[in-house]
Design a protein around this motif. Structure first.
Motif, PDB file in Angstrom:
ATOM      1  N   ILE A 268      -2.905  -2.240   9.763  1.00  0.00           N
ATOM      2  CA  ILE A 268      -1.719  -2.522   9.450  1.00  0.00           C
ATOM      3  C   ILE A 268      -1.316  -3.608   8.896  1.00  0.00           C
ATOM      4  N   ASP A 271      -2.142  -3.912   5.151  1.00  0.00           N
ATOM      5  CA  ASP A 271      -0.672  -3.549   4.564  1.00  0.00           C
ATOM      6  C   ASP A 271       0.249  -4.660   4.369  1.00  0.00           C
ATOM      7  N   ASN A 275       1.233  -5.554   0.663  1.00  0.00           N
ATOM      8  CA  ASN A 275       2.599  -5.144   0.145  1.00  0.00           C
ATOM      9  C   ASN A 275       3.816  -5.572   0.975  1.00  0.00           C
ATOM     10  N   TYR A 277       6.569  -6.285   4.322  1.00  0.00           N
ATOM     11  CA  TYR A 277       6.951  -5.452   5.454  1.00  0.00           C
ATOM     12  C   TYR A 277       8.459  -5.439   5.475  1.00  0.00           C
ATOM     13  N   GLY A 290       5.110  -8.980  -0.673  1.00  0.00           N
ATOM     14  CA  GLY A 290       3.804  -8.645  -0.696  1.00  0.00           C
ATOM     15  C   GLY A 290       2.935 -10.093  -1.079  1.00  0.00           C
ATOM     16  N   TRP A 328     -10.209  -0.663   4.424  1.00  0.00           N
ATOM     17  CA  TRP A 328      -9.118  -0.232   4.588  1.00  0.00           C
ATOM     18  C   TRP A 328      -8.069  -0.434   3.448  1.00  0.00           C
ATOM     19  N   MET A 329      -8.268  -1.488   2.548  1.00  0.00           N
ATOM     20  CA  MET A 329      -7.666  -1.625   1.321  1.00  0.00           C
ATOM     21  C   MET A 329      -8.007  -0.249   0.467  1.00  0.00           C
ATOM     22  N   LEU A 332      -5.723   2.594   1.884  1.00  0.00           N
ATOM     23  CA  LEU A 332      -4.393   2.425   1.584  1.00  0.00           C
ATOM     24  C   LEU A 332      -3.951   2.702   0.079  1.00  0.00           C
ATOM     25  N   GLU A 333      -4.634   2.230  -0.666  1.00  0.00           N
ATOM     26  CA  GLU A 333      -4.421   2.664  -2.051  1.00  0.00           C
ATOM     27  C   GLU A 333      -4.677   4.105  -2.372  1.00  0.00           C
ATOM     28  N   SER A 339       1.554   3.292   5.741  1.00  0.00           N
ATOM     29  CA  SER A 339       2.105   1.869   5.314  1.00  0.00           C
ATOM     30  C   SER A 339       2.261   1.423   6.535  1.00  0.00           C
ATOM     31  N   ALA A 340       2.464  -0.013   6.608  1.00  0.00           N
ATOM     32  CA  ALA A 340       3.068  -0.741   7.828  1.00  0.00           C
ATOM     33  C   ALA A 340       4.219  -0.268   8.181  1.00  0.00           C
TER      34      ALA A 340
END
Length: 364
Positions: A268, A271, A275, A277, A290, A328-329, A332-333, A339-340
């Motif tokens: 989390i 992200d 990006n 939050y 981000g 994780w990157m 996420l992509e 997403s967070a």
């Protein structure tokens, strides 16, 4: 000799030569440059509000301490993703016929360069607080305060922008600090200062005289050593979350003891850094930009920041590796992780239906 003794002929000849040289040395090259240097695709003119903000920027002498030019030397890499080029200034025109305050490139850096400050620090809350009193956010700052851009009210009207100023900076006043239109215009101008990406296929100009010392130190410390997380936190996070990790009440949340920072779901945080939050907007906190995505932080740099946050100020969470962060990157992509804002709305980690394999950290 008679020509030399006739002051009329002498001065007229000197003036004529001066005008001819001025044309060929200054005017003609300027006209040529105007035709050659075109704005970058995606660049745009300032809006009416941003133009008003630029005039306030000029009127308050900001150009005396801040530049708007990223030089092609490595020490300037912190101010932008690439060195500035002529096309960055192609859309900027004179204020009017009499005043040539087109580019505000500046000549001295008492404060940081602002070429890309709209990406580096685009938060409305941060900029307004910083304008009211820079020492609220950066205790060592020597920037002057601009309290005249704000008014104090006991009962702000609906729609007015209230600035979260700590009590110790209000000198006993019990009301609210409200941003004037001038303050909002100035921030709008600052937020507009962003480097436009070069067209696809165009290589970015290189920064020269790169300092390799940090890389050598990492290599000497052993293969896989991470960058200095404390320095990266200071460069990218400290201005909002503060050196003690406690943030600013009502404006920027604390990282000290945060269930997101210290929780069992480090993905989390990846992200959030990359990006931004918005999960705590309902509590009065502004949306976090981000930072990692804007600064193109690598997996190693993100891991270093995370480890610093998870092990500082009394936090005692497990550390992460560069390989884990990179994984994780990638997920996420690919949309394989939530997403967070989905996983931790309102700052509380929720159960998710994320599809992760056993090697991943559980985000539930």
């Amino acid at each position: 000799m008679e020509w030399y003794n006739d002051h009329n002929k002498l001065f007229l000849t000197a003036i004529g030569m001066f005008l001819v040289l001025t044309y060929f040395v200054a005017i003609q090259p300027a006209i040529l440059n105007e035709g050659i240097n075109q704005p970058l695709p995606g660049d745009s003119l300032l809006t009416e509000q941003q133009m008003r903000g630029k005039k306030i920027y000029i009127a308050n002498g900001c150009v005396a301490c801040h530049t708007q030019q990223v030089r092609n030397v490595d020490m300037d890499a912190v101010f932008g993703s690439r060195p500035s080029i002529a096309a960055d200034y192609a859309l900027i025109t004179r204020t009017d016929f009499w005043r040539n305050t087109a580019t505000l490139m500046g000549t001295e850096r008492t404060g940081p360069d602002l070429t890309d400050v709209g990406n580096r620090q685009g938060s409305l809350e941060w900029n307004l607080t910083h304008l009211y009193n820079p020492r609220i956010l950066v205790k060592e700052s020597i920037m002057p305060s601009f309290p005249f851009l704000f008014i104090k009210k006991t009962s702000p009207k609906e729609g007015e922008v209230v600035v979260n100023v700590p009590e110790e900076y209000l000198n006993g006043y019990q009301g609210k600090v409200v941003a004037t239109q001038d303050a909002l215009d100035l921030v709008a101008y600052l937020q507009s200062l962003k480097q436009v990406p070069l067209p696809d296929g165009t290589p970015d100009p290189e920064f020269l005289y790169k300092i390799e010392e940090s890389k050598k130190n990492a290599a000497a410390a052993g293969e896989g050593a991470l960058p200095d997380g404390a320095m990266l936190y200071q460069a990218h996070c400290q201005s909002c979350h503060q050196a003690n990790g406690e943030g600013l009440p009502g404006a920027f949340p604390s990282l000290k003891g945060s269930p997101i920072v210290t929780g069992e779901s480090p993905a989390i945080i990846v992200d959030i850094i990359l990006n931004g939050y918005t999960g705590r907007v309902s509590e009065g906190y502004g949306p976090m930009p981000g930072i990692g995505g804007t600064a193109n932080l690598s997996a190693a740099e993100i891991a270093a920041i995370m480890n610093h946050e998870r092990t500082s100020w009394g936090n005692n969470a497990s550390t992460v590796t560069e390989e884990e962060v990179q994984k994780w990157m990638d997920q996420l992509e690919a949309g394989e992780l939530p997403s967070a804002d989905e996983a931790a709305p309102g700052g509380v980690i929720q159960k998710t239906e994320a599809k992760v394999d056993s090697a991943d950290v559980d985000v539930s």
